[in-house]
Design a protein around this motif. Structure first.
Motif, short mmCIF file in Angstrom:
data_model
loop_
_atom_site.label_atom_id
_atom_site.label_comp_id
_atom_site.label_asym_id
_atom_site.label_seq_id
_atom_site.Cartn_x
_atom_site.Cartn_y
_atom_site.Cartn_z
N ASP A 1 4.42 1.35 -20.02
CA ASP A 1 3.01 0.96 -20.10
C ASP A 1 2.26 1.13 -18.78
N GLY A 2 2.93 1.56 -17.71
CA GLY A 2 2.26 1.84 -16.46
C GLY A 2 2.10 0.65 -15.54
N THR A 3 2.63 -0.50 -15.92
CA THR A 3 2.49 -1.70 -15.09
C THR A 3 3.20 -1.53 -13.76
N HIS A 4 4.40 -1.01 -13.78
CA HIS A 4 5.17 -0.84 -12.55
C HIS A 4 4.51 0.17 -11.63
N LEU A 5 3.96 1.23 -12.20
CA LEU A 5 3.27 2.23 -11.39
C LEU A 5 2.05 1.60 -10.70
N ARG A 6 1.25 0.84 -11.44
CA ARG A 6 0.04 0.22 -10.88
C ARG A 6 0.34 -0.84 -9.84
N THR A 7 1.33 -1.67 -10.11
CA THR A 7 1.56 -2.85 -9.26
C THR A 7 2.56 -2.64 -8.14
N VAL A 8 3.50 -1.71 -8.30
CA VAL A 8 4.56 -1.58 -7.30
C VAL A 8 4.59 -0.18 -6.67
N MET A 9 4.84 0.84 -7.48
CA MET A 9 5.11 2.17 -6.94
C MET A 9 3.88 2.80 -6.28
N ARG A 10 2.75 2.77 -6.95
CA ARG A 10 1.56 3.42 -6.39
C ARG A 10 1.12 2.77 -5.07
N PRO A 11 1.03 1.43 -4.98
CA PRO A 11 0.69 0.83 -3.68
C PRO A 11 1.72 1.16 -2.60
N HIS A 12 2.98 1.23 -2.99
CA HIS A 12 4.03 1.56 -2.02
C HIS A 12 3.86 2.99 -1.52
N LEU A 13 3.62 3.92 -2.43
CA LEU A 13 3.39 5.31 -2.04
C LEU A 13 2.13 5.44 -1.20
N GLN A 14 1.09 4.70 -1.54
CA GLN A 14 -0.15 4.74 -0.75
C GLN A 14 0.09 4.28 0.68
N ARG A 15 0.86 3.21 0.85
CA ARG A 15 1.16 2.73 2.21
C ARG A 15 1.97 3.77 2.99
N LEU A 16 2.94 4.39 2.33
CA LEU A 16 3.75 5.40 3.00
C LEU A 16 2.92 6.62 3.39
N PHE A 17 2.06 7.08 2.48
CA PHE A 17 1.20 8.21 2.80
C PHE A 17 0.21 7.85 3.90
N ALA A 18 -0.35 6.64 3.85
CA ALA A 18 -1.29 6.21 4.89
C ALA A 18 -0.60 6.17 6.25
N ALA A 19 0.62 5.66 6.28
CA ALA A 19 1.36 5.60 7.54
C ALA A 19 1.67 7.00 8.07
N ARG A 20 2.10 7.89 7.19
CA ARG A 20 2.46 9.25 7.62
C ARG A 20 1.22 10.02 8.09
N LEU A 21 0.11 9.87 7.36
CA LEU A 21 -1.11 10.57 7.76
C LEU A 21 -1.64 10.06 9.09
N ALA A 22 -1.56 8.76 9.30
CA ALA A 22 -2.04 8.19 10.57
C ALA A 22 -1.11 8.58 11.71
#
Length: 178
Positions: A105-126
């Motif tokens: 149903d996409g709950t895990h993607l919205r609440t866990v995986m996507r925010p985690h990937l966003q933080r990792l991408f933000a850290a790598r880009l910075a």
């Protein structure tokens, strides 16, 4: 050879090169000793003891600053922490990926995986490109790529409610290559 070394002052404990750390330390130590002698001669032992305490405190503060103590103590030289909490471990990643791929149903993607990937991408880009993903989304999107950016874009919802395995692999490969 030894005569030349003696002539240049190699036996001197203080180098003759102005601006070196040893030279600066020697000058500061000489000033401190002269100050202590003047304090003792003019106002006595109590004033000299107070001066010694102040000089010691100043020396410790300067030494701590020079050694980078400000960064360890949360001072102005502190690095920005882009990952909240602890750093991700591989054991946790296996479970994150398994839970995301099993999510219907996409709950895990919205609440866990996507925010985690966003933080990792933000850290790598910075870290590697000097781009703040949340402030400069256009530049971040250009670096990540048009195909993958909608999955990471913090200002939009993901293209699908579930994350397909090939897209997850592409995201992780892109994260690694950034």
């Amino acid at each position: 050879m030894r005569a030349r070394a003696r002539i240049r002052g190699a036996a001197d404990p203080v180098p003759r090169t102005p601006g070196s750390v040893r030279h600066s330390f020697a000058v500061l130590a000489g000033v401190a000793l002269a100050t202590e002698a003047l304090l003792f001669l003019t106002d006595g032992a109590a004033a000299a003891a107070t001066g010694l305490a102040l000089i010691t405190a100043a020396a410790l503060a300067l030494g701590l600053h020079a050694a980078g103590g400000g960064a360890r103590d949360g001072g102005p030289r502190e690095r920005v922490r882009l990952l909240d909490g602890r750093s991700p471990a591989l054991g946790r990643w296996r479970r994150l990926v398994a839970d995301t791929l099993a999510d219907e149903d996409g709950t895990h993607l919205r609440t866990v995986m996507r925010p985690h990937l966003q933080r990792l991408f933000a850290a790598r880009l910075a870290e590697r490109h000097g781009v703040e993903m949340y402030r400069d989304a256009e530049r971040a999107g250009a670096l990540i790529g048009d195909a993958l950016w909608p999955w990471i874009d913090p200002g939009a919802t993901p293209p699908r409610p579930t994350l397909p395995e090939p897209v997850l692999r592409s995201l992780l490969d892109r994260l690694d290559s950034l």
